[in-house]
Structure formats: structure tokens, C-alpha cells
Design an enzyme around this catalytic site. Structure first.
Site, PDB file in Angstrom:
ATOM      1  N   TYR A 102       8.486  22.711  -4.678  1.00 43.14           N
ATOM      2  CA  TYR A 102       9.580  21.737  -4.816  1.00 43.14           C
ATOM      3  C   TYR A 102      10.894  22.280  -4.249  1.00 43.14           C
ATOM      4  CZ  TYR A 102       6.764  18.205  -6.958  1.00 43.14           C
ATOM      5  OH  TYR A 102       5.815  17.227  -7.123  1.00 43.14           O
ATOM      6  N   VAL A 138      10.708  10.375  -3.214  1.00 42.69           N
ATOM      7  CA  VAL A 138      11.582  11.032  -4.205  1.00 42.69           C
ATOM      8  C   VAL A 138      12.780  11.699  -3.512  1.00 42.69           C
ATOM      9  CG1 VAL A 138       9.659  11.413  -5.802  1.00 42.69           C
ATOM     10  CG2 VAL A 138      10.161  13.155  -4.073  1.00 42.69           C
ATOM     11  N   HIS A 187       8.447   7.018  -8.373  1.00 44.56           N
ATOM     12  CA  HIS A 187       7.918   8.357  -8.623  1.00 44.56           C
ATOM     13  C   HIS A 187       9.000   9.379  -8.918  1.00 44.56           C
ATOM     14  CE1 HIS A 187       4.049   7.218  -6.186  1.00 44.56           C
ATOM     15  NE2 HIS A 187       4.108   6.613  -7.357  1.00 44.56           N
ATOM     16  N   THR A 198       3.337   3.678   4.171  1.00 41.80           N
ATOM     17  CA  THR A 198       2.554   4.204   3.059  1.00 41.80           C
ATOM     18  C   THR A 198       1.064   4.064   3.366  1.00 41.80           C
ATOM     19  OG1 THR A 198       2.090   4.072   0.687  1.00 41.80           O
ATOM     20  CG2 THR A 198       2.691   2.005   1.784  1.00 41.80           C
ATOM     21  N   SER A 199       0.316   5.087   2.947  1.00 43.30           N
ATOM     22  CA  SER A 199      -1.135   5.082   3.218  1.00 43.30           C
ATOM     23  C   SER A 199      -1.857   4.147   2.257  1.00 43.30           C
ATOM     24  CB  SER A 199      -1.693   6.502   3.054  1.00 43.30           C
ATOM     25  OG  SER A 199      -1.412   6.970   1.741  1.00 43.30           O
ATOM     26  N   ASN A 203       3.322   0.474  10.051  1.00 41.86           N
ATOM     27  CA  ASN A 203       2.767   1.824   9.954  1.00 41.86           C
ATOM     28  C   ASN A 203       2.384   2.273  11.367  1.00 41.86           C
ATOM     29  OD1 ASN A 203       1.056   4.115   9.231  1.00 41.86           O
ATOM     30  ND2 ASN A 203       1.038   3.245   7.168  1.00 41.86           N
ATOM     31  N   GLU A 222      -0.369   3.669  11.962  1.00 47.39           N
ATOM     32  CA  GLU A 222      -1.830   3.467  12.092  1.00 47.39           C
ATOM     33  C   GLU A 222      -2.300   2.522  10.994  1.00 47.39           C
ATOM     34  OE1 GLU A 222      -3.296   7.461  11.628  1.00 47.39           O
ATOM     35  OE2 GLU A 222      -2.935   7.470   9.469  1.00 47.39           O
TER      36      GLU A 222
HETATM   37  C1  BV8 Z   1      -0.554   6.556 -13.181  1.00 50.87           C
HETATM   38  C2  BV8 Z   1       4.593  13.329  -6.899  1.00 50.87           C
HETATM   39  C3  BV8 Z   1      -1.162   5.859 -15.388  1.00 50.87           C
HETATM   40  C4  BV8 Z   1       5.989  13.100  -6.559  1.00 50.87           C
HETATM   41  C5  BV8 Z   1       2.878  11.743  -6.327  1.00 50.87           C
HETATM   42  C6  BV8 Z   1      -6.059   3.309 -10.290  1.00 50.87           C
HETATM   43  C7  BV8 Z   1      -7.053   3.421  -9.328  1.00 50.87           C
HETATM   44  C8  BV8 Z   1      -7.335   4.670  -8.749  1.00 50.87           C
HETATM   45  C9  BV8 Z   1      -6.620   5.821  -9.128  1.00 50.87           C
HETATM   46  C10 BV8 Z   1      -5.663   5.679 -10.088  1.00 50.87           C
HETATM   47  C11 BV8 Z   1      -5.365   4.443 -10.658  1.00 50.87           C
HETATM   48  N1  BV8 Z   1      -4.352   4.616 -11.563  1.00 50.87           N
HETATM   49  C12 BV8 Z   1      -4.011   5.917 -11.594  1.00 50.87           C
HETATM   50  C13 BV8 Z   1      -4.792   6.583 -10.706  1.00 50.87           C
HETATM   51  C14 BV8 Z   1      -4.709   8.018 -10.456  1.00 50.87           C
HETATM   52  C15 BV8 Z   1      -3.610   8.364  -9.436  1.00 50.87           C
HETATM   53  C16 BV8 Z   1      -3.996   7.895  -8.051  1.00 50.87           C
HETATM   54  O1  BV8 Z   1      -3.530   6.862  -7.574  1.00 50.87           O
HETATM   55  N2  BV8 Z   1      -4.807   8.684  -7.377  1.00 50.87           N
HETATM   56  C17 BV8 Z   1      -5.178   8.321  -6.011  1.00 50.87           C
HETATM   57  C18 BV8 Z   1      -4.862   9.488  -5.064  1.00 50.87           C
HETATM   58  C19 BV8 Z   1      -6.644   7.928  -6.018  1.00 50.87           C
HETATM   59  N3  BV8 Z   1      -2.349   7.773  -9.821  1.00 50.87           N
HETATM   60  C20 BV8 Z   1      -1.596   8.379 -10.776  1.00 50.87           C
HETATM   61  O2  BV8 Z   1      -1.955   9.363 -11.372  1.00 50.87           O
HETATM   62  C21 BV8 Z   1      -0.255   7.744 -11.070  1.00 50.87           C
HETATM   63  N4  BV8 Z   1      -0.088   7.637 -12.499  1.00 50.87           N
HETATM   64  O3  BV8 Z   1      -1.122   5.640 -12.657  1.00 50.87           O
HETATM   65  O4  BV8 Z   1      -0.315   6.634 -14.570  1.00 50.87           O
HETATM   66  C22 BV8 Z   1      -2.342   6.740 -15.639  1.00 50.87           C
HETATM   67  C23 BV8 Z   1      -2.145   7.887 -16.400  1.00 50.87           C
HETATM   68  C24 BV8 Z   1      -3.270   8.694 -16.643  1.00 50.87           C
HETATM   69  C25 BV8 Z   1      -4.520   8.376 -16.094  1.00 50.87           C
HETATM   70  C26 BV8 Z   1      -4.674   7.228 -15.308  1.00 50.87           C
HETATM   71  C27 BV8 Z   1      -3.569   6.401 -15.069  1.00 50.87           C
HETATM   72  C28 BV8 Z   1       0.877   8.646 -10.550  1.00 50.87           C
HETATM   73  C29 BV8 Z   1       1.021   8.484  -9.070  1.00 50.87           C
HETATM   74  C30 BV8 Z   1       2.200   9.348  -8.555  1.00 50.87           C
HETATM   75  C31 BV8 Z   1       1.680  10.678  -8.153  1.00 50.87           C
HETATM   76  N5  BV8 Z   1       2.760  11.475  -7.587  1.00 50.87           N
HETATM   77  N6  BV8 Z   1       3.732  12.663  -5.905  1.00 50.87           N
HETATM   78  C32 BV8 Z   1       6.289  13.969  -5.357  1.00 50.87           C
HETATM   79  O5  BV8 Z   1       6.233  15.212  -5.497  1.00 50.87           O
HETATM   80  O6  BV8 Z   1       6.557  13.387  -4.306  1.00 50.87           O
HETATM   81  S1  BV8 Z   1       1.898  10.953  -5.208  1.00 50.87           S
HETATM   82  C33 BV8 Z   1       2.475  11.086  -3.615  1.00 50.87           C
HETATM   83  O7  BV8 Z   1       1.754  10.057  -2.927  1.00 50.87           O
HETATM   84  C34 BV8 Z   1       3.934  10.770  -3.358  1.00 50.87           C
HETATM   85  O8  BV8 Z   1       4.641  10.332  -4.495  1.00 50.87           O
HETATM   86  C35 BV8 Z   1       3.871   9.638  -2.341  1.00 50.87           C
HETATM   87  O9  BV8 Z   1       4.952   8.819  -2.433  1.00 50.87           O
HETATM   88  C36 BV8 Z   1       2.631   8.977  -2.769  1.00 50.87           C
HETATM   89  C37 BV8 Z   1       2.033   7.984  -1.808  1.00 50.87           C
HETATM   90  O10 BV8 Z   1       1.827   8.615  -0.555  1.00 50.87           O
HETATM   91  P1  BV8 Z   1       2.529   7.924   0.727  1.00 50.87           P
HETATM   92  O11 BV8 Z   1       3.961   7.751   0.432  1.00 50.87           O
HETATM   93  O12 BV8 Z   1       1.760   6.712   1.112  1.00 50.87           O
HETATM   94  O13 BV8 Z   1       2.400   9.078   1.796  1.00 50.87           O
HETATM   95  P2  BV8 Z   1       1.126   9.446   2.680  1.00 50.87           P
HETATM   96  O14 BV8 Z   1       1.385  10.776   3.298  1.00 50.87           O
HETATM   97  O15 BV8 Z   1      -0.122   9.219   1.888  1.00 50.87           O
HETATM   98  O16 BV8 Z   1       1.121   8.336   3.826  1.00 50.87           O
HETATM   99  C38 BV8 Z   1       2.191   8.275   4.749  1.00 50.87           C
HETATM  100  C39 BV8 Z   1       1.959   7.024   5.589  1.00 50.87           C
HETATM  101  O17 BV8 Z   1       3.044   6.879   6.513  1.00 50.87           O
HETATM  102  C40 BV8 Z   1       0.695   7.085   6.419  1.00 50.87           C
HETATM  103  O18 BV8 Z   1       0.000   5.853   6.327  1.00 50.87           O
HETATM  104  C41 BV8 Z   1       1.195   7.300   7.868  1.00 50.87           C
HETATM  105  O19 BV8 Z   1       0.366   6.676   8.815  1.00 50.87           O
HETATM  106  C42 BV8 Z   1       2.533   6.596   7.787  1.00 50.87           C
HETATM  107  N7  BV8 Z   1       3.553   7.058   8.753  1.00 50.87           N
HETATM  108  C43 BV8 Z   1       3.762   8.324   9.203  1.00 50.87           C
HETATM  109  N8  BV8 Z   1       4.829   8.332  10.039  1.00 50.87           N
HETATM  110  C44 BV8 Z   1       5.299   7.052  10.091  1.00 50.87           C
HETATM  111  C45 BV8 Z   1       4.488   6.239   9.276  1.00 50.87           C
HETATM  112  N9  BV8 Z   1       4.695   4.912   9.129  1.00 50.87           N
HETATM  113  C46 BV8 Z   1       5.735   4.372   9.803  1.00 50.87           C
HETATM  114  N10 BV8 Z   1       6.554   5.090  10.610  1.00 50.87           N
HETATM  115  C47 BV8 Z   1       6.370   6.420  10.773  1.00 50.87           C
HETATM  116  N11 BV8 Z   1       7.195   7.110  11.585  1.00 50.87           N
END
Ligand code: BV8
Ligand code: ZN
Length: 248
Positions: free
Chosen positions: A70, A106, A122, A189-190, A214, A216
Site C-alpha cells: 500500500y 481508491v 472500495h 473495469t474488467s 474499455n 478490450e
Molecule cells: C463483498 C482492495 C460481501 C482495494 C479490491 C458474488 C459473486 C462472486 C464473488 C463474490 C460475490 N460477492 C462477493 C464475492 C467475493 C469477492 C469477488 O468479487 N471476488 C471476485 C474476484 C470473484 N468480492 C468481495 O469480496 C467484495 N466483498 O462482496 O462483501 C461478502 C462478504 C463476505 C463473503 C462474501 C461476500 C469486496 C470486493 C472489493 C475487493 N477489493 N481491492 C484496493 O486495494 O484497491 S478488488 C480490486 O478489484 C480493486 O478494488 C478494483 O477496483 C477491483 C476491480 O478491478 P478493476 O477496477 O476492474 O481493475 P482490473 O485490473 O480488473 O481491470 C482493469 C480494466 O481496465 C480491464 O478491463 C482493462 O482492459 C481496462 N483498461 C486498461 N487500460 C484502460 C482500460 N480501459 C479503458 N482505458 C484504458 N486506458
């Protein structure tokens, strides 16, 4: 010259007449500022797995490693600036009667670009929270090289980790906003992290026109009304320019 070929007339018409615009952003909107995304090629999670860093157990097991991650991100974010994508969203907010920006990020770059109505789902990386008394503004003192609260509790970054609930008020407001929106933009967002990834689907189910911006396709692309491929720092200023020509 504002490129019009990229945007459908449906999107322009809907945005022009939109009563309520909602936007969800992810790490992609900050990529052009130099902030690495999580899951991309240069992703933050290339080096570490999220399970090792962004969850409470990992933190209590190895607070030093998690604080290193962090502090590295805080340092990086303190040296970057908002990019044209952030500024375009701040402009769009001024052009819409009802506008809400919901972010998974964040880094606070939306607020630095001038966005006012921002829901941080978040948390915010610049804030600390005490694991014992939950105070977020506690005086920090260092014990064993780690920040501690004046109550003696260990301080953690005030962000939402996996397995942790999102802030209730922001979450409820985000879903309510999505369900009332007439246009919903999913930007950079992915679409893999829940519950944020469901917002655009809730919007669509309630009749909103949902557009993804996005570099992609994502897991959500098949459920969008429109996907515009390109960097948000380029697409968003073009879109706002076009709306200005067509709207005001
Ligand atoms: C919760 C910490 C209740 C902060 C993060 C339901 C179904 C399935 C799973 C779950 C569900 N409910 C809960 C879950 C579990 C889990 C989850 O979702 N797991 C996933 C991975 C399967 N969720 C949780 O735990 C959440 N809590 O629901 O509480 C609960 C409690 C207990 C048990 C069950 C439920 C908490 C979620 C938050 C986690 N914290 N990070 C930090 O340090 O930042 S997650 C992390 O991913 C970040 O916060 C980030 O914001 C988030 C999402 O990622 P993205 O922002 O989309 O980033 P990523 O790199 O993935 O993608 C970037 C995109 O940008 C890409 O598509 C790329 O192509 C694109 N891009 C790149 N460059 C560009 C661009 N686009 C445009 N222009 C560009 N130039
Ligand atoms: Zn405390």
C-alpha cells in the site's frame, strides 16, 4: 476534429436526453495516469496474488508486506495526476441534470479532477483505519515499524478487502442510482469483482442504455447495449466534445 464514428446515435441521443446518468469506473480509467491496473499485463497482481495482499487475514499474517504494497501504491498515486478521462467525467457531471460517479478505485483521482458526486465503493487508499477501535483519524505512531492508533491498535489502509462488506451507505446508494439511471457507463473495469460488477446489469434490467468503454472486451461485453473499444483518456473527451456540440 471530434471523431463521431465511434459513438452510436443511440448513445448520443440517450445521453442528450438523459434524465439520470450513472457511471462505474475501475482501474482502467487511471491507467493513462500511470497507475497500474490489477489484472492487466503490467497489473499490480502480476507480482503478488490478491489473496496475499487484499484481504484481512493476509494483513494480520503479514502486515509488513501488505503495508509495503500500500505504501508503494500511495507513493505512486501521490506522483501522478488525473488524465483527460477523469476530467471529461467531471465535465459530463456538469452537463447532466442528474449524474453519479461510482468508483471501485481508491486513488482519489476523480475528486482531484473535479468530480463532485463520487461514491467510493472500495474506500480510499490515503486513509487509515484502526483494526481495534475503527477510528479513521487516529494519531499514528510507529511500533515495530508499523503504524498504530493512539489506542494501541494496528492501523490498516481504509480500503475494502476481499471478503469484507462494502460501505453500506455507498453500496445502497450505488444500487439505487443504477436502478434509476437512464444511461449507465461502465468505464475501465474488467467486471469481475462483485458486487460492483452487477451495477450495470441492474441498470439495464431497469431500462437504462448501458455502454462499456474499455481497451478490450470483458466478461460483461455480451450484456452491454454497446461496447466502445479504446482508451478512456481518448474516448471520454471525444464523447463530451460531441455532446457539447449536440446538446448545449
Ligand atoms: C463483498 C482492495 C460481501 C482495494 C479490491 C458474488 C459473486 C462472486 C464473488 C463474490 C460475490 N460477492 C462477493 C464475492 C467475493 C469477492 C469477488 O468479487 N471476488 C471476485 C474476484 C470473484 N468480492 C468481495 O469480496 C467484495 N466483498 O462482496 O462483501 C461478502 C462478504 C463476505 C463473503 C462474501 C461476500 C469486496 C470486493 C472489493 C475487493 N477489493 N481491492 C484496493 O486495494 O484497491 S478488488 C480490486 O478489484 C480493486 O478494488 C478494483 O477496483 C477491483 C476491480 O478491478 P478493476 O477496477 O476492474 O481493475 P482490473 O485490473 O480488473 O481491470 C482493469 C480494466 O481496465 C480491464 O478491463 C482493462 O482492459 C481496462 N483498461 C486498461 N487500460 C484502460 C482500460 N480501459 C479503458 N482505458 C484504458 N486506458
Ligand atoms: Zn484505535
Amino acid at each position: 476534429m471530434t471523431e463521431t464514428r465511434r459513438f452510436s446515435t443511440a448513445l448520443i441521443d440517450r445521453l442528450r436526453s438523459a434524465e439520470a446518468v450513472a457511471v462505474l469506473t475501475g482501474a482502467g480509467i487511471s491507467a493513462e495516469s500511470g497507475v497500474p491496473t490489477f489484472r492487466g499485463q503490467d497489473g499490480l497482481w502480476k507480482k503478488y496474488r490478491p489473496e496475499e495482499l487484499a484481504n484481512f487475514d493476509a494483513f494480520m499474517r503479514n502486515p509488513t508486506l501488505v503495508w509495503e504494497w500500500y505504501n508503494y501504491r500511495r507513493e505512486l498515486i501521490s506522483e501522478v495526476d488525473p488524465n483527460p478521462g477523469h476530467y471529461a467525467l467531471a465535465q459530463l457531471e456538469k452537463m447532466c441534470d442528474t449524474f453519479t460517479l461510482i468508483t471501485q478505485n481508491v486513488d482519489g483521482l476523480h475528486q482531484r479532477a473535479g468530480s463532485k458526486r463520487v461514491l467510493e465503493l472500495h474506500g480510499n487508499i490515503t486513509k487509515n483505519r484502526c483494526v481495534s477501535c475503527s477510528k479513521t483519524d487516529g494519531v499514528s505512531r510507529t511500533i515495530d515499524d508499523l503504524p498504530h492508533c493512539d489506542c494501541g491498535g494496528l492501523l490498516r489502509p481504509d480500503v475494502v478487502w476481499f471478503g469484507e462488506s462494502l460501505p453500506q451507505k455507498e453500496l445502497e446508494l450505488a444500487f439505487d442510482t443504477a436502478s434509476r439511471s437512464t444511461v449507465f457507463l461502465n468505464i475501465g473495469t474488467s467486471g469481475v469483482v462483485q458486487p460492483a460488477a452487477s451495477l450495470s446489469l441492474v441498470a439495464r434490467r431497469n431500462g437504462a442504455y448501458v455502454c462499456e468503454i474499455n481497451i478490450e472486451e470483458t466478461v460483461l461485453s455480451g450484456q452491454m447495449d454497446e461496447t466502445i473499444l479504446g482508451p478512456s483518456g481518448e474516448i471520454m473527451p471525444h464523447l463530451v466534445e460531441l455532446l457539447k456540440k449536440n446538446r448545449m
